[in-house]
Structures are given as C-alpha cells and as structure tokens.
Design a protein around this motif. Structure first.
Motif, mmCIF file in Angstrom:
data_model
loop_
_atom_site.group_PDB
_atom_site.id
_atom_site.type_symbol
_atom_site.label_atom_id
_atom_site.label_comp_id
_atom_site.label_asym_id
_atom_site.label_seq_id
_atom_site.Cartn_x
_atom_site.Cartn_y
_atom_site.Cartn_z
ATOM 1 N N SER A 48 -2.298 -7.831 33.223
ATOM 2 C CA SER A 48 -1.539 -8.831 32.488
ATOM 3 C C SER A 48 -0.310 -8.166 31.907
ATOM 4 N N LEU B 266 2.508 -17.041 36.487
ATOM 5 C CA LEU B 266 3.279 -16.938 35.253
ATOM 6 C C LEU B 266 2.767 -17.959 34.254
ATOM 7 N N SER C 7 -2.170 -15.033 41.060
ATOM 8 C CA SER C 7 -0.953 -14.384 40.587
ATOM 9 C C SER C 7 -0.095 -15.468 39.983
ATOM 10 N N CYS D 75 0.354 -20.826 39.096
ATOM 11 C CA CYS D 75 -0.379 -19.777 39.807
ATOM 12 C C CYS D 75 -0.129 -19.902 41.297
ATOM 13 N N SER E 150 4.174 -14.549 30.069
ATOM 14 C CA SER E 150 3.353 -13.451 30.579
ATOM 15 C C SER E 150 3.084 -13.659 32.048
ATOM 16 N N TYR E 151 2.787 -12.560 32.728
ATOM 17 C CA TYR E 151 2.433 -12.603 34.144
ATOM 18 C C TYR E 151 1.024 -12.032 34.290
ATOM 19 N N ASN E 152 0.222 -12.685 35.124
ATOM 20 C CA ASN E 152 -1.153 -12.241 35.325
ATOM 21 C C ASN E 152 -1.455 -12.121 36.807
ATOM 22 N N HIS F 291 1.115 -23.056 33.165
ATOM 23 C CA HIS F 291 0.615 -21.957 33.994
ATOM 24 C C HIS F 291 0.866 -22.311 35.448
#
Lengths: 522, 296
Positions: A241, A284, A282, A312, A253-255, A310
C-alpha cells in the motif's frame, strides 16, 4: 537607560514546559553598571537593574498591546538535531516564520512551528526562542530552534479493541523513528485477533521527501480474515500500500494485493464457491472527508461529509480484479438546547460494479461488497452504508443456502447459520437520532446520555444481471427498518451503546432481532 | 442409480488440447458422467489452480468434492447419484486394475506434466489464466509439491524416472492383455475403471508432446488406442461441442459466476493433426477388422 530603538525583549516559545521565559535585552551601559562598584553599590545597582527590566518589559508589552511591532526574521538557527536533517526542519518552519512581519505574528508563527515539529513525533521537546538580530540590522530577529531527539526505537504491546467487528486484537508493534534523519518512521506490527484473524505488516512514512511537501507512506502487509461462520470463506490479503497524497481533507493511496479466498469448511454456497481462488487487485483509492461536528462521538452541532472512491483494475494484465466502488456519508447535527439535546440525521450510500469486457454479466467480488449490521453506531461512523441497529453481524442482505451434505461429519456446526451472507452491490442507509442528557448529575458528569433512534437500510444485488430486475418499487418494498432507544456510555477508547431495538421490517434470511443489543464505535 | 430429476454441474479446469477439460484429474469425472448418460453442465474454475477441491459436482444443494472420501466418483456412488461399479466391485481383478491405473499411471502423468517438456502442459492447464506474479509463485509451489508426492530428490531423479516409466509400461501391458479386443474392461459395460483409463489415454495422446516417453510406450499397444478411439467417438465426440461452454479469455466471469469461463475446443496443432491422421487410418483398419469379426 534607554533600550535601543526598535529593540524588543527575547520571546522564548517552549513546548516542554509551556512557560514563557521573558528576558530583556540589556545595553552595554547596563552591563558596565553591573560590573563596576562595591557590594553595596552592587545591591543598589541590582535593584536599579530590576526596576529597569520591569520598565523596559512593561514598555514592550504596552507597545505589543497597542500596535504591531514590525520585525523581520534574519536568521533561523537550529540546534540539537544530531540526526535530523536541518533541511527537514527548515522546510517545515522556514516559510511560516519568515512571512511574519510583526512580533505578534512571529509569536504565533513560532507556536505553529512548534506544533508542526511536534507532529513529526521524533522529538522529545521543541523550544523556539526569538532573539534580537544583529545590532547593525535593527528591526530583525533571530529564531533559535532547539530540539531534543527521541530515542529511535520504541515498542508497544497491548490489547486493542476493534469495536466495529466486536473483536479484540493482541498487538505488538516495534517502531523506529528518524533512522535516516528525514523524520522517517518505520514500524512493524503483529496482531492476532479473536476469531483467528491475523495481521502482519511493516511500513514507513516520511513527512516530506525532497520536493514533495506532503507526507508519503508505504506499507507491506499480510492480513487474514475469517468469515467462515457467516459467509463460508476466509480471505488472505498480501500486498503493498502506498500513500501517495495526504493533506487535510484529501487522501490518495495505491494498493496492490494478492487476494485469496478459500473455504476450508467446504460448506460454501454456490455464489461463494464460484469465487474461491486467487486474484490480483491493483487500484487507486481517493478519500475525501470533512467533519465540522463539535464531537465525533457525541455530535451536537455541525455536519460531516465523507466520500471514498476505489477504482481497481489498474494493471496491464486483464485477468486482474476490476471494479469501481463508491461510498458516501452525510451527517448533520442540530442542537436543540434543553438537556444538551441534539438531533442527528444521516444518510449513506454505496455501490460496487465490475468493469471491463462483459461487465454486465459479471459478478462483483464478495469481500468488496457491502455488508450491514448493528454492531456500530451510524451516528459516529463515517465508513459507508454499514450500520443499521437491530441486526446481527452481516445479518442483512442477500443470502444463499450453504451446502447440504448427507454426511454428518461434513455438516456445519450446529451453531452456524444455514445460509451464507454474500453482501450487496447497492447499499443505502439512513437514520434519525435524538440524543439528550439524563436528569441525574452523576450521569451527566460521566457523559452518559440517552437516545431515541430510527433506522432504515437496503442492500441489493446489481451484478449477474440482477440489475434488470431492480426497480424503485422493489427497492421501496425491500427496505429494512428498525427503531428503539438506549443508553450511551462513552469511554476513553470507544463509545458503547446499550439499546433496545425493535425491528419493524426485515426480509427473509435477515438476522434482525428485537431486544437488547450492544454496539461499539471508536 | 441414476436420478433423472437432478441437474448436475461439473466444475472442472479449463478446456485445452482439444479435450473438454485438460486436467487429468477432472477428465475421468467428465467421462464417468458421460458414460452414465446423465445430462450435466460443465463449468470451469480458472482462478484456483492449487485447490484439491476441484473437480467437484453440484447436485441440488449438495456437492461432491474431489478431496472428500474417495473422490467425486465415490461420493456420487454413495449419494446414489450415479453408480456404474455396482456389479464389478466384488471382482478382485477390477479393483487391482483400478488401483494400478490410479497409482502407477497417475504418477506417470504427474511426472510428465511437471517434469517433462519444461512443464508446459502444467502451465497451460493450471496457470494460464492467473495473473502473472501469482501464477508464477503458485507454479513453483505446485511443482515442489509434485516433487514431494513423487518422492523425487536431487539425488534420485534418474532412478525415479526409470521406475515411473517402467511401472507405466507394465501397467499398459497388463491392461492391454486384459482388454484384448473387448469394448470395455469388464462385463461389457463402462465402469469407473474405463472412465479413469480412457481419460489417461486421451490426455497422454492429446496433451503430451511427440517426444513424450509415456506417449511412445502407449503407442506400442494398438488395442488400447482403438479402445480409446471407439469410446471417444461414441461417448465424447457426439456432444463435445455442445457440452463445452464458450470461453471469453478477457472476462473473469460467466453468466453463472465470476470465475467460470467457457471454452470452445481449440484447433489442434499441426503435430496433433498429423498424429490424428495416423490414428484415423489405424482406427479405420481396426473398425473394418471389428466389423469383419462381427459378421463372422
């Protein structure tokens, strides 16, 4: 003895003792007077010096109270930073101090700068002293910042509550602060929760990095959650993260996660069975939050708004998980005056939908769907449409029958549900809550108060072509509602509520229960 | 034995190599259901390559998992869904032949998938639909597991390989001798032994490359090849294109759920076509021989 023109006493801002030391600049004549003379003359001179000090100080403060005393910061001197980079401290305080054009502004700027440096959590104390500038440059000041750096290593161990899921975790954390002098904070966390949830993570955060003026963070984590009893799956999430942007109300944030769904019980319903396996997500996440209420645990006035988006699927491989998830919360509190009564309204909504080729025929990922229950108060939480009093954990929304087996050794435990709660793609909740102080003084002093509430919520499926059957009429008919009253006990860690809930309307397979229920919010 | 009121769904690994399901563990179940003539639908799970629950069969709210009590076929028997073995269970030779196929020949297939041909069959069957870093990690994990199952270490690779192929050769010889020119191994009717062995033969012929040692040993037994060809034509080819659902490689969901895709049988490679042509010629001769025999 006159104080030099446009000079001012030293103004010392300290965070460690909170006292303001006030010293007065003393001219050379005064020094000579102190050095010369016998003992009697020394005592006479000391008295005279004190009177002079008082006069000068008095004159100075009279000036401060009646006019803006112009000043310009000449130099900022940093001391005590054995490890911390001076550039970090300067980047936090330089602009705010140099922009001050008067002593009053400079004092305020010094207080703000102290707070900024304290927030880094790498100093034991921060003392800012305002000193006179060079004699040849009248009307200038030097700012002296003296810091005391913290011990780089610290640890925490304890039992923490997670009221929203009615669980406790045992956590141990090791922190390394300012290891490289950039205000960097490293931490490693191990947490084990009742119900066999495990979290293991390590991360780093920096307040600034080179030209980037906002905090950055990165974290690697392994999280395991057990939803076998309610939804027949366990999820393991391993990933990275990155906190890309954070300032005030905004957070980006990016996950990147490897997510695995398993069913060791082998009792899952068809919907869950079809989602077992491995996925790469993946995405944001953008969160916006503004909370202008006077208190998050007992709001009596103000409003709050939160939105989380979100997206993805930001990965070159089309086989990765793809969905869009949006949730919003709006809260409003109106004070009514008598007995600190206030009326709280709130509405929350959210949806999730897959994207990509053939998205209309796809199903959304179950762990990312919306689930509702009455374990947390809707008044306090700004975590999307998740709360409606009167329902057990995940006790509302679409459900599917679990596997039926003729073999007794395979069948589920007698205390587990016969259905899997699989969540919904479209969620709506709203509530109205009237809170008030109780007549007893002892209860008022303890913050214990009462409330009456009414809630409504709806959780529907959109994916797998279910959206074709959705209509306003159907939405109206499938709203669940509850009402009740209760007692709220605020503690230092969380807000506990003991409520009597009456479930007015629920659907088949919902786990609504009329009676006394407890909820926790943090 | 057969419950005509039940609707069955077989969840297996994806179709590949021209087979309805390319997984050597899933194919026997598919063929067993075909033998039983029970209508069933086929769905694929593409995102759980390391699961031992797959294949599984759903019927009503029940499920027969691969990793429970003897496997899917055994569970279907116990639940009274379909039982093709009721009349052969007491025949010792049937039991021993089945054990031989499920152990020696299964080991040989596992060896060929994971350690022959650079493990390309394994990648295609299990990991081609899993996003790259996950697929790579899972492949290494499964390969290590296969090594442990086969008892292969760095010091005994050659010995184990020789042993595996020798046992496979012995198994083929025994099965060929038992089969002779019969249509099925026992009682002139299909049993689970036929389902398991037919799956083995079809997989070996279609999925393994021409350089496969196991394939070359199988090709030495012409009656086994004709046995497989005849049963394939009778039970599989007639309904293969309708039973196998459509594959959408860009989608992770089907109309039924998110992880289930469908597939058309892929076009065969040039090498396979060459083998198919040879097989057809041989099979045609075999068919003529059989007809001649029947007319006697």
């Amino acid at each position: 003895m006159e104080a030099p023109a446009q000079s001012f006493p030293d103004y010392n801002e300290s965070s460690s003792n909170g006292n303001k030391d006030q010293s007065e600049e003393i001219g050379q004549d005064e020094v000579d007077e102190y050095e010369n003379g016998g003992e009697e003359s020394n005592s006479l001179n000391a008295e005279s010096g004190l009177r002079t000090d008082r006069d000068v100080l008095g004159s100075f403060f009279r000036r401060l109270s009646t006019e803006q005393v112009p000043v310009r910061v000449h130099d900022i001197i940093i001391q005590g930073n054995n490890k911390t980079k001076s550039s970090l401290i300067e980047s936090l305080v330089d602009e705010i101090l140099r922009n001050a054009t008067s002593v009053q502004q400079l004092a305020g700027a010094a207080r703000y700068a102290t707070m900024q440096l304290e927030n880094l959590d790498i100093f034991d104390s921060v003392i800012i002293t305002l000193d006179a500038g060079p004699r040849e440059l009248p009307g200038t000041a030097n700012v002296v910042i003296v810091v005391s750096e913290k011990n780089p290593l610290s640890g925490d161990f304890g039992i923490y509550t997670k009221p929203e899921v009615k669980s406790w975790t045992l956590e141990a954390a090791l922190k390394g602060k300012n290891l490289f002098g950039y205000g960097d904070i490293w931490d490693t966390l191990v947490g084990y929760g009742w119900g066999q949830s495990l979290e293991l993570s390590t991360g780093v955060s920096v307040p600034r990095f080179k030209s980037i003026s906002y905090p950055l963070s990165a974290r690697i984590s392994l999280l395991s959650q057990d939803w076998l009893k309610l939804s027949s799956y366990k999820e393991q999430v391993m990933g990275l993260s990155l906190g890309l942007f954070s300032s005030g109300n905004h957070n980006v944030s990016y996950n990147l996660n490897w997510r695995t769904l398993t069913d060791p019980s082998q009792m899952a319903s068809p919907e869950v069975r079809r989602q077992l396996g491995h996925r790469l997500s993946s995405g944001l996440k953008y969160a916006f939050k503004i909370d202008q209420r006077d208190s998050p645990l007992r709001p009596t006035r103000g409003f709050a708004f939160a939105s989380t988006t979100h997206i993805c699927g930001l990965y070159p491989d089309i086989r990765s998980l793809r969905f869009v998830r949006q949730e919003v919360d709006l809260r409003y509190a109106i004070p009514l005056g008598l007995y600190r009564a206030s009326l709280n309204f709130g509405i929350s909504a959210g949806f999730i939908f897959p994207w990509g080729d053939g998205f209309l025929n796809k199903s959304s990922y179950i762990p990312e769907r919306f689930f509702m229950d009455g374990t947390a108060s809707p008044v306090c939480s700004l975590k999307g449409p998740t709360s409606i009093f009167g329902f057990k954990p995940r006790g509302l929304g679409p459900a599917e029958p679990k596997r039926v087996s003729r073999d007794d050794s395979i069948n589920a435990n007698s205390d587990s549900s016969s259905v899997d709660h699989i969540g919904g793609d479209l969620a709506l909740t709203c509530f109205a809550d009237l809170s008030f102080d109780l007549p007893l003084k002892v209860l008022q002093n303890a913050g214990i108060h009462g409330h009456i509430f009414a809630c409504a919520g709806n959780l529907s499926k959109l994916t797998d072509n279910a959206y074709k059957e959705l209509s306003l009429q159907k939405l109206r008919n499938t709203f669940r509602t509850s009402a009740g009253f209760g007692l709220i006990v605020p503690t230092r860690l969380f807000r506990m509520e003991a409520n009597y809930c009456y479930v007015v309307r629920q659907q088949e397979h919902d786990s609504g229960k009329t009676g006394i229920q407890f909820s926790f919010s943090s | 034995m057969e419950d005509e009121g039940q609707s069955l769904t077989l969840v297996a690994r994806k179709s590949f190599f021209g087979l309805p399901t390319a997984c050597p563990v899933c194919l026997p179940v598919y063929i067993y259901l075909k033998f039983s003539r029970i209508p069933f639908s086929l769905e694929f799970n593409l995102l759980y390559p390391d699961s031992d629950q797959i294949p599984f069969v759903e019927y009503d709210y029940s499920v027969a998992y691969n990793n429970e009590k003897g496997g899917v076929i055994q569970k279907l028997k116990e639940d009274g869904v379909v039982d093709l073995d009721s009349e052969v269970m007491s025949i010792p030779e049937w039991l021993s032949m089945k054990a031989m196929v499920e152990s020696w020949l299964a080991d040989a297939i596992m060896y060929e998938i994971w350690f022959g041909s650079d493990a390309k069959p394994a990648n295609k069957i299990y990991f081609s639909d899993v996003p790259w870093p996950i697929g790579k990690v899972l492949f290494l994990k499964r390969a290590h597991f296969a090594k442990q199952l086969l008892g292969i270490t760095s010091g005994n690779v050659e010995r184990r390989e020789e042993e595996i192929y020798r046992r496979a050769e012995l198994a083929y010889a025994a099965l060929s001798s038992r089969l002779g020119e019969q249509k099925f191994f026992f009682e002139n009717r299909p049993t689970s032994l036929d389902a398991i062995f037919l799956a083995h033969v079809l997989f070996t012929l279609h999925a393994l490359p021409e350089t496969s040692v196991l394939k070359s040993k199988l090709l030495a037994h012409s009656n086994l090849l004709s046995y497989a060809e005849n049963l394939r034509l009778e039970f599989l080819d007639a309904s293969t294109s309708s039973a196998v659902p459509q594959l959408d490689p860009s989608s992770s969901t089907s109309t039924r759920g998110p992880t289930y895709w469908s597939s058309k049988p892929k076009g065969k490679t040039k090498r396979e076509k060459t083998w198919e042509e040879k097989k057809f010629k041989r099979g045609a001769n075999q068919a003529k021989f059989t007809t001649d025999m029947l007319s006697l």
